[in-house]
Write an enzyme that holds these catalytic residues in place. Structure first.
Site, PDB file in Angstrom:
ATOM      1  N   SER A 157      -8.369  -0.049  -5.134  1.00 17.29           N
ATOM      2  CA  SER A 157      -8.601   0.299  -3.742  1.00 17.29           C
ATOM      3  C   SER A 157     -10.096   0.518  -3.531  1.00 17.29           C
ATOM      4  O   SER A 157     -10.883  -0.394  -3.728  1.00 17.29           O
ATOM      5  CB  SER A 157      -7.765   1.511  -3.336  1.00 17.29           C
TER       6      SER A 157
ATOM      7  N   LYS B  67       0.854  -1.199   0.000  1.00 16.03           N
ATOM      8  CA  LYS B  67       0.000   0.000   0.000  1.00 16.03           C
ATOM      9  C   LYS B  67       0.881   1.236   0.000  1.00 16.03           C
ATOM     10  O   LYS B  67       1.391   1.662   1.038  1.00 16.03           O
ATOM     11  CB  LYS B  67      -0.924  -0.002   1.221  1.00 16.03           C
TER      12      LYS B  67
END
Length: 588
Positions: A389, A194
């Protein structure tokens, strides 16, 4: 004194009355002009050619506003064109007996790779009808050449250029700037890959981020090369050799290496078109632009059928509230999906997602409506340039997920940012803060001091809770275990091709393919397509277009530095816990 106030009030009243009259006259003028510029049907002459320049910013859904590109009171109204309109008009031209072919006049295309791939696919279908496609440009960017390579013939101006050097992406990092300002970016994240906040916390890419971006770019470049190879008859290895040596840098080299079919001025290309059309005068070729052709009446498939397929457009960052045409507001999009679910005439829903993510809470609100809709009728997600996402979060419950080969997706992860600006305020500005609180965590999330160890632990627990909910949604939607979803997650990004191989995507294709699959799943052959959310009224669109004037002035003033301004400006969207894609990955 009495006379003074008398004249003063009379002047004020007169001025106010004059302004009121001017306002109503202006509104009347705008309304009249809008009425006069309402689309009127265009008649196409035989042996006409559809002229595609694609020199406007391409968005998923076009706006229905007659003043695009005009100057209004010194402010230029934004000019965009919808991918939906481009695809519809190419399909319409394929069946139009008065359209003999398409003239692609391309230089730079302001769209993502996924969008360009969808247009290319539509042009490929058009070409199979037996009609011609001729491409010309004074110069061509890589995206423009990728699109033009589907044409029967490609020509470039003698002093033009063709950019074919491979892909590159460059990330900008701001940690050094924040260090100088005394600002510490406190990051809490879940997912080794991430990397959305890396530009704020590091000075270069992490090894994990470099790995995933490299994999995505290699997959994207391979799909581009495969398409060009198929249509130009050049081996992929040879295309790589041409790119490595930059053998497209002059028209002569591009011609020698088979990238183009000729070096011509525009008038010479028009002469070629006139011969194809069996016309004696090239000046009499009927070139029909996209705007005019959009007003050509076409047979409406399923016009008499009550069956509907609803296409719900969700573009931009995900945030709470209403949003806009280029921002996914959870209230507005959830309401649109709910409307399509309840409407018995709507037999299937296509949810077009083109989003890097955003607010985790707003994503959950939309996810719930997609989940409810998928329980009662087919829901097919069509992914655009990016659907990662939060963009994947809202897609996960769909019955079928369709992505383009170039789609940037995945990034199943969560993060939160709390800036510690104590050093900036204290050292740089000489400003200090003090507070009184009644309970231990009353000042949690304060930006005037660093997080305590316990506060960081609390935030890690909250981030973990939301990540667990995310992968649980993915597991349920993809019919896999939570452990498998976690392995696919960790914030890693994928191309559409990679996502399909891993099971995060079901099929490769564009919006047209998604609509066709939705009809199949609904068991219908005749239907009409309706688009949601409903378009905003004319004056709202006009106001929103004028609001964008400040951004365009800044862009024109600072040129290439605009991307840095935009990145810094986007930090304000990082409120609350985010399910957002890596920062501004732009592949050129």
């Amino acid at each position: 004194m009495k006379q003074f106030f008398k004249f003063m009030f009379a002047s004020v009243a007169g001025f106010a009355l004059a302004m009121l009259v001017v306002f109503f006259l202006l509104m009347g003028f705008v309304a009249s002009l809008a009425a006069l510029t309402q689309p009127q049907e265009v008649v196409i002459e035989p042996k006409s050619v559809l002229h595609l320049r694609l020199n406007q910013t391409i968005v998923d859904r076009g706006v229905d506003m007659p003043f695009q590109g005009m100057n209004f009171m010194g402010a230029e109204i934004a000019s965009t064109v919808g991918l939906n309109d481009i695809l519809e008009n190419i399909r319409k031209a394929e069946k139009d007996p008065n359209i003999e072919g398409i003239f692609l006049e391309l230089s730079i295309i302001m769209a993502g790779w996924g969008t360009v791939a969808e247009i290319r696919e539509a042009l490929s279908d058009f070409s199979e009808s037996g009609k011609f496609i001729v491409a010309y440009g004074e110069s061509k960017s890589q995206k423009a050449y990728y699109l033009a390579s589907v044409a029967d013939s490609i020509f470039i101006n003698p002093l033009g250029s063709l950019d074919f050097r491979g892909l590159n992406t460059e990330l900008t990092f701001f940690k050094g700037l924040f260090d100088r300002l005394g600002i510490e970016v406190q990051l809490v994240k879940y997912g080794d890959f991430k990397s959305a906040a890396e530009p704020l916390t590091q000075t270069s890419m992490s090894s994990e981020n470099r790995m995933q971006i490299t994999a995505y770019m290699q997959s994207l470049w391979q799909s581009v090369l495969n398409a060009i190879s198929q249509d130009r008859g050049i081996e992929v290895a040879e295309l790589n050799r041409i790119a490595d040596a930059f053998l497209s840098r002059s028209p002569e080299l591009a011609l020698e290496n088979g990238l183009i079919d000729g070096i011509k001025h525009r008038d010479e290309v028009m002469e070629l078109l006139s011969r194809k059309l069996e016309k004696e005068d090239a000046n009499k070729i009927e070139l029909v632009n996209l705007s005019d052709y959009s007003r050509v009446a076409a047979p409406r498939v399923g016009a008499r059928s009550r069956n509907r397929i609803a296409v719900v457009y969700g573009s931009g960052s995900i945030m709470p509230g209403q949003g806009s045409d280029q921002q996914i507001g959870s209230d507005r999009i959830a309401a649109a999906i709910r409307e399509a679910r309840i409407d018995t005439a709507v037999k299937a829903i296509v949810f077009r997602v083109n989003s890097p993510g955003g607010s985790a809470l707003a994503s959950e609100v939309i996810h719930r409506e997609v989940y409810l809709a998928a329980k009662v009728k087919p829901v097919v997600v069509s992914m655009g340039d990016v659907a990662g996402s939060g963009g994947y979060y809202i897609a996960a419950p769909a019955n079928l997920i369709v992505a383009n080969a170039a789609t940037l997706t995945g990034s199943i992860g969560v993060f939160g940012i709390i800036p510690n600006m104590q050093g900036f305020f204290n050292e740089e500005l000489g400003v200090t803060f003090d507070n009184v609180k009644t309970n231990t965590h009353a000042d949690l999330m304060s930006i005037h001091r660093p997080l305590s160890q316990q506060e960081r632990w609390l935030l890690e627990q909250e981030i973990g809770r939301i990540y667990n909910a995310f992968i649980a949604h993915v597991a349920a939607g993809r019919n896999i275990t939570v452990q498998q979803a976690d392995q696919l997650g960790q914030g890693r990004i994928y191309s559409g091709i990679e996502a399909k191989e891993l099971g995060l995507v079901d099929e490769l294709g564009g919006l047209n393919h998604a609509i066709a699959r939705a009809a199949e799943k609904a068991g219908i052959t005749e239907y009409r397509v309706v688009e949601l959310p409903e378009r905003k009224d004319f004056f709202t669109q006009l106001t929103e277009s004028l609001i964008g004037v400040r951004q365009r002035i800044i862009r024109q003033s600072i040129g290439d530095a605009y991307k840095y301004y935009q990145q810094i400006n986007n930090i304000k969207e990082f409120s609350g816990i985010q399910a957002r894609m890596p920062w501004q990955i732009t592949v050129e």
